[in-house]
Design an enzyme around this catalytic site. Sequence first.
Site, PDB file in Angstrom:
ATOM      1  N   GLU A  77      35.737 -57.778 -35.384  1.00 52.55           N
ATOM      2  CA  GLU A  77      36.524 -57.314 -34.232  1.00 52.55           C
ATOM      3  C   GLU A  77      35.924 -57.140 -32.863  1.00 52.55           C
ATOM      4  OE1 GLU A  77      38.837 -53.663 -34.567  1.00 52.55           O
ATOM      5  OE2 GLU A  77      40.125 -54.353 -33.117  1.00 52.55           O
ATOM      6  N   ASP A  78      34.710 -56.791 -32.968  1.00 53.79           N
ATOM      7  CA  ASP A  78      33.827 -56.574 -31.579  1.00 53.79           C
ATOM      8  C   ASP A  78      32.917 -57.817 -31.245  1.00 53.79           C
ATOM      9  OD1 ASP A  78      35.527 -54.504 -31.440  1.00 53.79           O
ATOM     10  OD2 ASP A  78      33.817 -53.161 -32.128  1.00 53.79           O
TER      11      ASP A  78
END
Length: 722
Positions: A77-78
């Site tokens: 996600e990051d």
Amino acid sequence: MFFTFDNLLKKIKIGEKNYDADKITAAYDLASSAHEGQTRSSGEPYISHPVAVALILLEMCMDTDTITASLLHDVVEDTNITLDVIRKKFGSDVAALVDGVTKIGLVPLNTSKEEQNAENIRKILIAMSRDIRVIIIKLADRLHNMRTLGFTDPEKQRRVSLETMSFYAPIAHRLGIADMKEEMEDISLSYLDAYAFKEIEEKLKIHKRERDEFIEKIKERIIDRVGDMNPPPVIEGRVKGIYSIYKKVYINGKDFEEIYDVYAVRIIVRSDIDCYNVLGIIHDMFTPIPYRFKDYIATPKANRYQSLHTTVLGKEGVPFEVQIRTVEMHNTAQHGVAAHWRYKAGLSLKRNTGERFDWIRRILEQQQESDDVEQIAESIKVDLAPDEVHVFTPQGDVKSLPEGSTVIDFAYSIHTHIGNKMTGARVSGRMVKFDYVLKTGDIVEIMTTNSADYGPNPDWLNIAKSGEAKAKIRNWLKRERRDENIEAGRAFVESELKRDNIEVKEEELAALAEKHRFNSLEDFYAAIGYGGVTATKVSFWIKEDFVRKDETAGQTDPDAYIAEIRKKKQSRGVIVEGIEDCLVKFAQCCNPLPGDEIIGFVTRGYGVSVHKKSCVNVQGRLGKPDSGEERWLETKWADGSNILYSATLDIIATERKGLIADITVAIASNNISISGLVGRVLKNGNASVLVTIEIAGVEQLNGIISKLNRVQGVISTERAGK
Ligand code: MN
């Protein structure tokens, strides 16, 4: 300074469990370089968070893959690391865990309404139910975020605490992970009601010395009595979580001093029998408070919790709770589902097995308790039927569809208009075909057009699975394609008539349409065209009506009629008095099937009516003087006939969601068609389902009956009209 990976690695190596330290180290290396430069609100490097999550999971004795995935849980996600990279480096199990945790993050939660809380919990569980380790990682992730929530702004503190209190703590409770649940609740409370939290904390602090002394004294007295047991029981004294005190004082309005179980003593013994022995000793030593004894050993809680609970009055007049359990029960009580990994090291669990899903489903179904946390989650137990898939809209709403449903079904489940104007679909961000079969946890986005003349085509009827979607597609085709439907219907009827060599007038067809409740012949044709009435049915109607009308005209005298029908070719698979191909009708009262003993009765107007010999109507009339014995005809089944007969089954079952679907699937899976089905709920709460099927004979019918009796919840299946 935060807990470093080196410390973690040390713990891994000195622990009793065999971990793949190289795999875990590789995950750390990838994560720490991916998160390079990112920081937490606390100012610490971002990697401190996944390491802390991994530590929580290590303390829970989770397996290598879980620890590995936890170190990687935020990279997809990051950072720019993809799932494919993780799959290649760490295998598909780790990739699936990371994917699961990432996806939960994408499910939007709504904390505004009570009912939605339960719905959201359900969503989370559904999304994660493919692998329970996903839930455990997510809970550890949330727990660490709660521990470090002090570094964020008050608005976020409130929101995250509310979310934790509403969803994550109940899930931890549901899964039986008591220590995690308690810590989450206490931290959440400290942000949600800081004043009350401090007050309880203060009160507990003031009495801390007294309390410690009190518990010590009780412990000593108990040890005096049970210390010679072998092995001696372990005795722990403790104070309950702040939130559980808060609920009693602030929510249930009790006095702080009145709360019985602020103090709790836990006695851990070797066997079940020891539990009851110790209980007897405790009740002998202290005065038990009535109605406070609970035997969760005989009847475990839904989350598998087992213990004996009793509340007794000490010499000082202070009540306290005693929990008595075995080591194994204690382990389950503290760690819930995670206990599984703690003591069954090396046990490999298959991913995506029905068994795992079932396990959670059973937990959800068995909720019967009703303390406050329970109430929130109470309604989770709804329709988690295994033959349904649960998918999400991009807004996070759950749609439950029959297994095998496609994106077309999904589109129609949102709105008829969305279905009709659907031009394509994306599942979890990727474009898919119209016949893409949905999987639980998919996030589905539908693309539509505003073009007025765009709409479904008849092929969609074959792709759609749900009755709802099919009905809506048919509806659209019916409304928007009327002229074409009429043409198609007319062509079909004409070809049928031609094939059977039947000549009829337009008025006769109109009468047929009217008889079957169509407003006009055009409506009838249109219905055939859009599939509102099936081709098989229509051809049956045509044959039944026109042929029969032709052949039965003017028949009033039974004797003349017998002579007449003996010449006719109207086989329905029976031989009447040695004559095959005789016009017969099967009596509605008993609906005979091949295999039954039968007898024929000549009726006025429509030939020979065939009854079962055992039919009450036959038994009542056969042999009576005024019945006219010549009207009864010996009748038997013709061999090798492949004609289908109607039979009606009366099914009684406990009412539940998905019952009708299961019944129809049980029948349809034997290639037997259903011509009618009526269900209703009986006064006693059970369901009665009358289903009429087309069947070859008694043998096949008995097969179906025993199959139906195996459908979950079915109490009895009987042939109607015995
Ligand atoms: Mn995280």
